[in-house]
Design an enzyme around this catalytic site. Structure first.
Site, PDB file in Angstrom:
ATOM      1  N   ASP A 122      15.731 -23.218   5.225  1.00  0.00           N
ATOM      2  CA  ASP A 122      14.651 -22.273   4.913  1.00  0.00           C
ATOM      3  C   ASP A 122      15.154 -21.450   3.729  1.00  0.00           C
ATOM      4  OD1 ASP A 122      12.577 -20.501   4.819  1.00  0.00           O
ATOM      5  OD2 ASP A 122      12.826 -19.732   6.844  1.00  0.00           O
ATOM      6  N   CYS A 172       8.706 -19.948   2.631  1.00  0.00           N
ATOM      7  CA  CYS A 172       7.506 -19.165   2.946  1.00  0.00           C
ATOM      8  C   CYS A 172       6.784 -18.871   1.630  1.00  0.00           C
ATOM      9  CB  CYS A 172       7.848 -17.888   3.710  1.00  0.00           C
ATOM     10  SG  CYS A 172       9.044 -16.813   2.908  1.00  0.00           S
ATOM     11  N   ASP A 191      24.811 -18.927   6.846  1.00  0.00           N
ATOM     12  CA  ASP A 191      24.072 -18.252   5.777  1.00  0.00           C
ATOM     13  C   ASP A 191      25.055 -17.871   4.676  1.00  0.00           C
ATOM     14  OD1 ASP A 191      21.093 -16.855   5.583  1.00  0.00           O
ATOM     15  OD2 ASP A 191      22.586 -15.853   4.343  1.00  0.00           O
TER      16      ASP A 191
END
Length: 383
Positions: A283, A336, A247
């Site tokens: 993502d 999302c 990340d």
């Protein structure tokens, strides 16, 4: 605390949130400063605050003002309760009503009734078409709580039985074979033995569906390029993948080692990803529009300028992550988000302009399917 005292606490917290403070942090600070409040009080106040944030425009209309008091007045009126019965000024109740507390008697404009920023309505309609209004109405309400059953620790039936023994009722959901929706006592999950022993994890069903759609995970070398807290990394590891988590903000990954230990899987954490992988999952940071039921502040914080920044960042991450896909491997681009600007408008040009890239299957999920809104697309790299 009385119901009226809980409303006053929500008003005070909302005023801080409206001034720019994060909702979760403000709720935590309030609880620390008011230790007399029990767990039921804290839960009720939290629900009031998030209900008001989800429905900020319509509650302000009903409340006749845009501050915390106005939003809570709208909450009470929306529930069909006369606020004069609660706004009494007695004890810790909110002060009595004044002329400034009267509701707006004009009809609600569409964006107000749907609790959506006006500038976003055309963007959502372009992406969602006739389903726009129904989806926005769903987003005005609390999201369900879902669990992922860790099949390394037990079966779905065993998880349901274990949870039921602790008073937590669940039911399967068709979005993913490992997904359970919590029907009662969702706040007990984190203290349950099923959770602490790694049989279940909190994870939205749509997020699980994205992983469930990926073939050939067993034995695959996978890079979770935007791992965050590691939910997808854990799910892929449970399917037999050799997972490396990365990340851009390493602090987001601090809980992954402990979560992996609890789940009985191994995940390698890298601050700088190295090498090539069979599968790279991205993502990416996004508007979060598919998860606004859980994080409603994102709906009001999003601006056209922020959207431009996000789409630029998404394209950059896709290009960076592509460098770690081996020849013959795959990349999964996921958000999302419900907005085409963050989804197909990113993946289609990338596949068209990138050597050796072929756009494969895409998945579009919305809250009408039961979970959060999620988009994913597979991009294949030629051998």
């Amino acid at each position: 605390m009385t119901p009226a005292a809980r409303l006053q606490a929500a008003i005070e917290i909302l005023d801080e949130v409206l001034a720019g403070k994060p909702a979760e942090q403000t709720l935590t600070n309030w609880a620390r400063a008011n230790r007399f409040a029990g767990s039921k009080d804290r839960a009720a106040i939290r629900d009031h605050v998030f209900d008001c944030l989800r429905c900020k425009r319509s509650f302000a209309h009903l409340g006749g003002r845009t501050d915390g008091r106005g939003l809570v007045l709208g909450l009470v009126r929306d529930a069909g309760t006369d606020p004069a019965t609660l706004f009494t000024g007695q004890g810790y109740a909110p002060p009595p009503l004044t002329a400034a507390d009267m509701p707006n008697t004009d009809p609600m404009p569409r964006g107000v009734a749907l609790d959506c920023p006006d500038w976003l309505l055309p963007e959502l309609e372009t992406s969602l078409g006739p389903a726009t209004d129904d989806l926005l109405r769903i987003m005005r309400h609390r999201a369900p709580v879902f669990l992922r059953v860790n099949l390394l620790r037990g079966t779905v039936a065993q998880a349901m039985e274990r949870l039921a023994q602790e008073g937590i009722e669940t039911r399967p959901t068709p979005l993913a074979a490992t997904a359970l929706q919590v029907v009662t006592n969702a706040r007990r999950v984190r203290q349950s033995r099923a959770f602490t022993e790694g049989l279940v994890e909190l994870q939205d069903a749509a997020s699980q569906a994205v992983i469930a759609a990926l073939p050939d995970l067993d034995g695959a070398h996978v890079l979770d390029y935007c791992a965050g807290g590691g939910g997808k990394a854990l799910a892929m590891a449970a399917e037999g993948a050799n997972v490396t988590a990365h990340d851009a903000d390493p602090a987001r990954m601090r809980d992954i080692p402990e979560r992996a230990k609890r789940a009985g899987v191994k995940i390698t954490v890298q601050t700088q990803p190295m090498g090539l992988f069979d599968l790279v999952v991205t993502d990416v940071p996004c508007s979060g529009s598919g998860a606004w039921r859980r994080a409603p502040h994102g709906k009001w914080a999003l601006t056209p300028e922020r959207m431009t920044h996000l789409t630029s960042l998404q394209s950059a991450i896709l290009r960076q992550a592509w460098q770690h896909v081996r020849p013959g491997g795959r990349l999964v681009y996921a958000t999302c988000s419900l907005l085409d600007a963050e989804n197909t408008a990113i993946t289609t040009p990338f596949a068209a302009e990138t050597t050796a890239a072929t756009l494969g299957a895409a998945q579009h999920l919305t809250p009408l399917d039961g979970g959060d809104g999620f988009f994913s697309a597979i991009i294949h790299k030629a051998s």
